[in-house]
Write an enzyme that holds these catalytic residues in place. Sequence first.
Site, mmCIF file in Angstrom:
data_model
loop_
_atom_site.group_PDB
_atom_site.id
_atom_site.type_symbol
_atom_site.label_atom_id
_atom_site.label_comp_id
_atom_site.label_asym_id
_atom_site.label_seq_id
_atom_site.Cartn_x
_atom_site.Cartn_y
_atom_site.Cartn_z
ATOM 1 N N GLY A 6 0.849 -1.193 0.000
ATOM 2 C CA GLY A 6 0.000 0.000 0.000
ATOM 3 C C GLY A 6 0.879 1.236 0.000
ATOM 4 N N LEU A 7 0.250 2.375 -0.137
ATOM 5 C CA LEU A 7 0.974 3.650 -0.173
ATOM 6 C C LEU A 7 1.665 3.931 1.160
ATOM 7 C CD1 LEU A 7 -1.679 5.929 -1.939
ATOM 8 C CD2 LEU A 7 0.407 4.964 -2.951
ATOM 9 N N SER A 8 2.658 4.792 1.126
ATOM 10 C CA SER A 8 3.277 5.273 2.348
ATOM 11 C C SER A 8 2.207 5.961 3.185
ATOM 12 C CB SER A 8 4.391 6.269 1.992
ATOM 13 O OG SER A 8 5.009 6.748 3.148
ATOM 14 N N GLY A 9 2.103 5.581 4.441
ATOM 15 C CA GLY A 9 1.086 6.162 5.319
ATOM 16 C C GLY A 9 -0.220 5.390 5.367
ATOM 17 N N SER A 10 -0.305 4.275 4.639
ATOM 18 C CA SER A 10 -1.557 3.504 4.616
ATOM 19 C C SER A 10 -1.727 2.620 5.847
ATOM 20 C CB SER A 10 -1.643 2.648 3.344
ATOM 21 O OG SER A 10 -0.583 1.706 3.305
ATOM 22 N N GLY A 11 -0.655 2.415 6.602
ATOM 23 C CA GLY A 11 -0.749 1.613 7.822
ATOM 24 C C GLY A 11 0.004 0.291 7.768
ATOM 25 N N LYS A 12 0.834 0.104 6.758
ATOM 26 C CA LYS A 12 1.559 -1.175 6.593
ATOM 27 C C LYS A 12 2.402 -1.527 7.807
ATOM 28 C CE LYS A 12 3.734 0.142 2.958
ATOM 29 N NZ LYS A 12 3.209 1.497 3.024
ATOM 30 N N SER A 58 5.812 -1.830 -2.418
ATOM 31 C CA SER A 58 5.749 -2.745 -3.570
ATOM 32 C C SER A 58 4.687 -2.307 -4.578
ATOM 33 C CB SER A 58 5.548 -4.194 -3.114
ATOM 34 O OG SER A 58 4.561 -4.345 -2.136
#
Length: 189
Positions: A25-31, A99
Amino acid sequence: MEEKLRRLTSFLNNGPKPFLIWFTGLSGSGKSTLAELTNKFLLENGGKVYLLDGDKVRSGLNKDLGFSLADRAENLRRTAEVAKLMLDAGLIVIAAFISPFQKERDMVRQLVGSDNYLEVYLECPLSVCEKRDVKGLYKKVRSGEISSFTGIDSPYEIPVNPDLVLKTAEEDMTRSLEKIISAFTHKFL
């Protein structure tokens, strides 16, 4: 849920088949947050787990790589190879990486084997990711200090067939963790 947790604990304590949970997921999405919560949950319930975080891998194993498309692909290839070695050693591996391209995620799935792979896509609007911006990266992109940033001036390809989609702007982390537990329990138990 109680019965599911009992089965899961038994599964984790009896040397489960190793598997990889891949957060994208995008940066800041909670990964990273969800990867850490999943890691903690599995450890507390007897799992032998290792967390591969994108920032840590980049600052160590892959510090020689930049952010060109070729270097980003190599970053993920190396990470997938490390994850595969860890799976071979009997560990459960959790990986949190932007990714952004489908072909790299497919490469990871193919390398570790589809039966050992759970892809979790964190769907989160760019505007929410920018508001979270805990690392200050979006601010740097908007001011021109960083270029080729995923989601802004470099694409993010939404996963074609993830095992799980979490809408992290709409649900709290506890609910997301429950969905992750349910997904890997269903797939690997």
